[in-house]
Scaffold this motif. Structure first.
Motif, PDB file in Angstrom:
ATOM      1  N   VAL A  12      25.831 -22.665   7.129  1.00 25.07           N
ATOM      2  CA  VAL A  12      26.550 -21.576   7.815  1.00 25.07           C
ATOM      3  C   VAL A  12      27.620 -21.942   8.574  1.00 25.07           C
ATOM      4  CG1 VAL A  12      25.896 -19.811   9.472  1.00 25.07           C
ATOM      5  CG2 VAL A  12      24.350 -20.179   7.637  1.00 25.07           C
ATOM      6  N   LEU A  13      27.509 -23.068   9.113  1.00 27.83           N
ATOM      7  CA  LEU A  13      28.664 -23.523  10.063  1.00 27.83           C
ATOM      8  C   LEU A  13      30.028 -23.813   9.158  1.00 27.83           C
ATOM      9  CD1 LEU A  13      28.905 -24.186  13.002  1.00 27.83           C
ATOM     10  CD2 LEU A  13      28.396 -26.469  12.528  1.00 27.83           C
ATOM     11  N   VAL A  14      29.814 -24.541   8.226  1.00 24.33           N
ATOM     12  CA  VAL A  14      30.749 -24.569   7.236  1.00 24.33           C
ATOM     13  C   VAL A  14      31.765 -23.104   6.871  1.00 24.33           C
ATOM     14  CG1 VAL A  14      31.623 -25.091   4.772  1.00 24.33           C
ATOM     15  CG2 VAL A  14      29.955 -26.647   6.146  1.00 24.33           C
ATOM     16  N   ILE A  15      31.007 -22.316   6.623  1.00 18.18           N
ATOM     17  CA  ILE A  15      31.727 -20.773   6.242  1.00 18.18           C
ATOM     18  C   ILE A  15      32.395 -20.287   7.754  1.00 18.18           C
ATOM     19  CG2 ILE A  15      31.090 -18.362   5.752  1.00 18.18           C
ATOM     20  CD1 ILE A  15      28.819 -19.506   3.786  1.00 18.18           C
ATOM     21  N   PHE A  16      31.559 -20.686   8.717  1.00 16.32           N
ATOM     22  CA  PHE A  16      32.295 -20.155  10.195  1.00 16.32           C
ATOM     23  C   PHE A  16      33.428 -20.766  10.300  1.00 16.32           C
ATOM     24  CE2 PHE A  16      32.648 -20.993  14.635  1.00 16.32           C
ATOM     25  CZ  PHE A  16      32.498 -19.630  15.019  1.00 16.32           C
ATOM     26  N   THR A  17      33.564 -22.189   9.806  1.00 16.70           N
ATOM     27  CA  THR A  17      34.716 -23.023   9.989  1.00 16.70           C
ATOM     28  C   THR A  17      35.825 -22.570   9.258  1.00 16.70           C
ATOM     29  OG1 THR A  17      33.298 -25.015  10.404  1.00 16.70           O
ATOM     30  CG2 THR A  17      35.648 -25.432   9.754  1.00 16.70           C
ATOM     31  N   LEU A  18      35.516 -22.021   7.838  1.00 17.39           N
ATOM     32  CA  LEU A  18      36.474 -21.485   6.993  1.00 17.39           C
ATOM     33  C   LEU A  18      37.208 -20.231   7.709  1.00 17.39           C
ATOM     34  CD1 LEU A  18      34.999 -21.830   3.633  1.00 17.39           C
ATOM     35  CD2 LEU A  18      36.586 -23.212   4.454  1.00 17.39           C
ATOM     36  N   GLY A  19      36.098 -19.499   8.203  1.00 16.95           N
ATOM     37  CA  GLY A  19      36.635 -18.162   8.958  1.00 16.95           C
ATOM     38  C   GLY A  19      37.674 -18.539  10.063  1.00 16.95           C
ATOM     39  N   VAL A  20      37.136 -19.314  10.934  1.00 20.00           N
ATOM     40  CA  VAL A  20      38.004 -19.726  11.822  1.00 20.00           C
ATOM     41  C   VAL A  20      39.366 -20.114  11.464  1.00 20.00           C
ATOM     42  CG1 VAL A  20      38.303 -21.056  14.181  1.00 20.00           C
ATOM     43  CG2 VAL A  20      36.084 -20.082  13.527  1.00 20.00           C
ATOM     44  N   LEU A  21      39.379 -20.949  10.671  1.00 20.31           N
ATOM     45  CA  LEU A  21      40.577 -21.457  10.110  1.00 20.31           C
ATOM     46  C   LEU A  21      41.653 -20.412   9.680  1.00 20.31           C
ATOM     47  CD1 LEU A  21      40.840 -24.690   7.713  1.00 20.31           C
ATOM     48  CD2 LEU A  21      42.204 -22.510   7.118  1.00 20.31           C
ATOM     49  N   GLN A  22      41.150 -19.373   8.967  1.00 21.10           N
ATOM     50  CA  GLN A  22      41.970 -18.310   8.555  1.00 21.10           C
ATOM     51  C   GLN A  22      42.411 -17.379   9.720  1.00 21.10           C
ATOM     52  OE1 GLN A  22      42.070 -17.379   5.039  1.00 21.10           O
ATOM     53  NE2 GLN A  22      41.354 -19.252   4.586  1.00 21.10           N
ATOM     54  N   LEU A  23      41.419 -17.221  10.712  1.00 17.38           N
ATOM     55  CA  LEU A  23      41.752 -16.523  11.746  1.00 17.38           C
ATOM     56  C   LEU A  23      42.932 -17.081  12.498  1.00 17.38           C
ATOM     57  CD1 LEU A  23      41.121 -14.130  13.800  1.00 17.38           C
ATOM     58  CD2 LEU A  23      39.776 -15.822  15.023  1.00 17.38           C
ATOM     59  N   VAL A 137      30.839 -24.522  19.433  1.00 19.99           N
ATOM     60  CA  VAL A 137      32.058 -24.638  20.270  1.00 19.99           C
ATOM     61  C   VAL A 137      32.898 -25.538  19.903  1.00 19.99           C
ATOM     62  CG1 VAL A 137      33.124 -24.627  22.690  1.00 19.99           C
ATOM     63  CG2 VAL A 137      30.806 -23.522  22.237  1.00 19.99           C
ATOM     64  N   SER A 138      32.566 -26.883  19.438  1.00 20.14           N
ATOM     65  CA  SER A 138      33.646 -27.912  19.023  1.00 20.14           C
ATOM     66  C   SER A 138      34.175 -27.446  17.794  1.00 20.14           C
ATOM     67  CB  SER A 138      32.850 -29.074  19.191  1.00 20.14           C
ATOM     68  OG  SER A 138      33.675 -30.093  18.578  1.00 20.14           O
ATOM     69  N   VAL A 139      33.568 -26.766  16.895  1.00 21.43           N
ATOM     70  CA  VAL A 139      33.883 -26.703  15.564  1.00 21.43           C
ATOM     71  C   VAL A 139      34.718 -25.461  15.628  1.00 21.43           C
ATOM     72  CG1 VAL A 139      33.185 -25.422  13.355  1.00 21.43           C
ATOM     73  CG2 VAL A 139      31.888 -27.386  14.306  1.00 21.43           C
ATOM     74  N   PHE A 140      34.508 -24.464  16.504  1.00 24.60           N
ATOM     75  CA  PHE A 140      35.573 -23.373  16.779  1.00 24.60           C
ATOM     76  C   PHE A 140      36.696 -23.853  17.138  1.00 24.60           C
ATOM     77  CE2 PHE A 140      37.937 -20.155  18.922  1.00 24.60           C
ATOM     78  CZ  PHE A 140      37.522 -19.025  18.036  1.00 24.60           C
ATOM     79  N   ARG A 141      36.861 -24.891  18.252  1.00 25.50           N
ATOM     80  CA  ARG A 141      38.140 -25.410  18.622  1.00 25.50           C
ATOM     81  C   ARG A 141      38.942 -26.101  17.484  1.00 25.50           C
ATOM     82  NH1 ARG A 141      39.723 -22.667  23.677  1.00 25.50           N
ATOM     83  NH2 ARG A 141      37.821 -22.845  24.936  1.00 25.50           N
ATOM     84  N   PHE A 142      38.220 -26.918  16.972  1.00 22.86           N
ATOM     85  CA  PHE A 142      38.827 -27.893  15.861  1.00 22.86           C
ATOM     86  C   PHE A 142      39.269 -27.163  14.576  1.00 22.86           C
ATOM     87  CE2 PHE A 142      36.946 -31.289  18.556  1.00 22.86           C
ATOM     88  CZ  PHE A 142      38.151 -32.103  18.850  1.00 22.86           C
ATOM     89  N   ALA A 143      38.484 -26.338  14.329  1.00 22.80           N
ATOM     90  CA  ALA A 143      38.966 -25.448  13.158  1.00 22.80           C
ATOM     91  C   ALA A 143      40.010 -24.520  13.408  1.00 22.80           C
ATOM     92  CB  ALA A 143      37.727 -24.555  12.808  1.00 22.80           C
ATOM     93  N   ALA A 144      40.306 -24.050  14.811  1.00 25.00           N
ATOM     94  CA  ALA A 144      41.376 -23.558  15.202  1.00 25.00           C
ATOM     95  C   ALA A 144      42.527 -24.476  15.133  1.00 25.00           C
ATOM     96  CB  ALA A 144      41.230 -22.851  16.636  1.00 25.00           C
ATOM     97  N   ALA A 145      42.515 -25.674  15.374  1.00 20.90           N
ATOM     98  CA  ALA A 145      43.590 -26.709  15.368  1.00 20.90           C
ATOM     99  C   ALA A 145      43.992 -26.960  13.982  1.00 20.90           C
ATOM    100  CB  ALA A 145      43.095 -27.881  16.071  1.00 20.90           C
ATOM    101  N   LEU A 146      42.839 -27.118  12.991  1.00 21.97           N
ATOM    102  CA  LEU A 146      43.154 -27.377  11.706  1.00 21.97           C
ATOM    103  C   LEU A 146      43.871 -25.831  11.099  1.00 21.97           C
ATOM    104  CD1 LEU A 146      42.861 -29.078   9.201  1.00 21.97           C
ATOM    105  CD2 LEU A 146      40.586 -28.121   8.940  1.00 21.97           C
ATOM    106  N   GLY A 147      43.353 -24.783  11.579  1.00 21.44           N
ATOM    107  CA  GLY A 147      44.158 -23.624  10.989  1.00 21.44           C
ATOM    108  C   GLY A 147      45.461 -23.593  11.271  1.00 21.44           C
ATOM    109  N   LEU A 295      43.785 -30.106  22.868  1.00 18.72           N
ATOM    110  CA  LEU A 295      43.381 -30.435  24.275  1.00 18.72           C
ATOM    111  C   LEU A 295      42.227 -29.332  24.529  1.00 18.72           C
ATOM    112  CD1 LEU A 295      43.813 -31.544  27.142  1.00 18.72           C
ATOM    113  CD2 LEU A 295      45.599 -29.768  27.249  1.00 18.72           C
ATOM    114  N   ALA A 296      42.375 -28.188  24.117  1.00 21.09           N
ATOM    115  CA  ALA A 296      41.525 -27.242  24.387  1.00 21.09           C
ATOM    116  C   ALA A 296      40.203 -27.284  24.069  1.00 21.09           C
ATOM    117  CB  ALA A 296      41.952 -25.908  23.891  1.00 21.09           C
ATOM    118  N   ALA A 297      40.160 -28.011  22.735  1.00 23.38           N
ATOM    119  CA  ALA A 297      38.560 -28.355  22.337  1.00 23.38           C
ATOM    120  C   ALA A 297      38.240 -29.463  23.122  1.00 23.38           C
ATOM    121  CB  ALA A 297      39.075 -28.916  20.691  1.00 23.38           C
ATOM    122  N   ILE A 298      38.883 -30.762  23.588  1.00 25.68           N
ATOM    123  CA  ILE A 298      38.485 -31.525  24.224  1.00 25.68           C
ATOM    124  C   ILE A 298      38.091 -31.048  25.790  1.00 25.68           C
ATOM    125  CG2 ILE A 298      39.067 -33.828  25.284  1.00 25.68           C
ATOM    126  CD1 ILE A 298      41.005 -34.414  23.172  1.00 25.68           C
TER     127      ILE A 298
END
Length: 456
Positions: A12-23, A137-147, A295-298
């Protein structure tokens, strides 16, 4: 069942990561997409309309999580996300296909975030839950950076590949079918009429700022009146008149609305400055911007103890002060080069965001009774999505039209450089106004809330 559910959690977390990346990716490059499709004026809708849908489904999924089968919710949501991803691959036909694809992706993806939290709270030992919440929370931040990082490079190839990444979620459906719990219970009541009215109002406001005409202005007025009448007549509206007229809750919502007004605009604005002022491509912009998001993720890990140390009031003031100053710094530093304006100045804004969400949401929940906490959280999520969507519609239009391009306080030459400088300056002032509102009203907010017992 517990062992199976724990297997499902990382999927589920992997799919969440894909969504944050798209966002985050499409939030940055909608300018590029609008230019390629010959519709720069409609480009902000790629972010704003899906943002409104995201805010609404956040509340709905959170309400359903304890009652509806997690398996059925997750499978349906993933299918909708994949369908949106497939549709987006045909996006070069029309910008409305891109908008529709992003709406489907947003509506489907958010299921994963809601279900992840339910799974952890129900099927993970109490001592280990905090670890998974931190990972979330960490995954959201780093997925955002990856996106942001990938978005820039995808524009060099074909931005439709970003939609293609979302299709990967289809391969996880068989695993989810086998491992997710299928239990359900009675009790969920979704205020469909209330959500429809607030959604129509938010969409009308967004369209008004995108394509200003009397029709959308009239639609704003009609839907707002209908919503106010409805919540006063309905038996169980998702937000009650009592909550909206509670001065402490209402003022906290005002701070949130004003404070998040520029949230959807920042990345796209930075990208536009790189493209049209410095003449660099989006991949180069992403290389500069991504460090502020990292930086926000850290800081996400370090902010919690700091917030507990200095308290809610100081944290909110610090957050809004940094967020507003960061936007003003972008405006003032444009003449000094891309490193200053696109890499360093956004760090100030993102540093501030690390201190805003937790204390302001905590404050909002303490301004209402314990029984209304869920509604307060839901309305907070919805309001964040609406204000960011309206903001990007308004500022996106100003940037695409080259408004206020005559001159700026930073001394930029006439043209788009001055447009961007003035837009970021206005955005920064708006956020600082939120800080002033909070400082002026925080005594009232905390004296009228349950926070008064533990906040001096």
């Amino acid at each position: 069942m517990n062992k199976m559910a724990r297997v499902a959690i990382p999927i589920v977390l992997v799919i969440f990561t894909l969504g944050v990346l798209q966002l985050q990716a499409f939030g940055m490059i909608y300018v590029n997409i609008g230019d390629q499709l010959g519709q720069p004026g409609l480009a902000p809708l790629i972010t704003s309309l899906p943002g409104i849908v995201l805010g609404i489904v956040c509340v709905i999924y959170g309400s359903l999580g304890d009652f509806v089968s997690l398996k059925k919710m997750m499978i349906l949501g993933t299918i909708v996300f994949v369908l949106g991803s497939v549709l987006g691959c045909f996006g070069k036909t029309s910008i409305w296909i891109v908008i529709a694809a992003r709406i489907l992706q947003s509506a489907g993806w958010q299921v994963s975030g809601s279900i992840f939290l339910v799974l952890v709270s129900k099927y993970v030992e109490k001592k280990n839950r905090v670890i998974w919440y931190g990972i979330f929370v960490s995954v959201f931040r780093f997925a955002a950076a990856l996106g942001v990082f990938l978005a820039g490079y995808m524009t060099l190839v074909d931005w439709r590949w970003l939609f293609g990444i979302g299709i990967l979620a289809v391969f996880f459906i068989p695993i989810l079918m086998k491992t997710l719990p299928d239990q359900h219970a009675k009790g969920a009541k979704i205020d469909a009429a209330g959500f429809t009215l607030i959604g129509l109002f938010a969409a009308s406001v967004t369209m008004f700022f995108t394509d200003m005409n009397w029709f959308w202005g009239l639609a704003c007025l009609v839907t707002l009146i209908a919503f106010v009448v409805y919540i006063n007549k309905a038996k169980t509206p998702f937000i009650t008149p009592k909550m909206l007229t509670n001065p402490a809750f209402a003022m906290t919502m005002v701070v949130i609305f004003v404070g998040y007004f520029f949230s959807y605009t920042l990345n796209a604005g930075i990208n536009a400055i790189g493209l049209n002022v410095y003449g660099i491509d989006s991949s180069q912009v992403s290389n500069l911007l991504v460090w502020s998001i990292i930086l926000a993720a850290i800081m996400g890990f370090a902010a919690g103890p700091i917030i507990r140390k200095i308290g809610r009031k100081a944290s909110v003031v610090l957050a809004l002060g940094c967020m507003g100053s960061g936007l003003i710094a972008v405006a003032l530093l444009i003449p000094y080069g891309q490193i200053w304006a696109l890499a360093l100045a956004p760090c100030i804004y993102y540093f501030g965001t690390s201190f805003f969400y937790q204390p302001i949401v905590d404050t909002a929940t303490l301004t209402v009774s314990a029984e209304e906490t869920g509604r307060a959280l839901g309305f907070n999520d919805l309001l964040q999505a609406i204000t960011g969507s309206v903001g990007v519609a308004l500022f996106g239009q100003l940037m695409s039209q080259g408004a206020m391009g005559g001159s700026s306080l930073s001394g930029t030459p006439a043209g788009l450089a001055s447009t961007y400088s003035n837009v970021f300056m206005i955005g920064g002032v708006i956020v600082l106004v939120a800080m002033v509102i909070f400082i002026a009203s925080m005594k009232m907010i905390y004296s009228h809330s349950r926070a008064a017992q533990d906040e001096a």
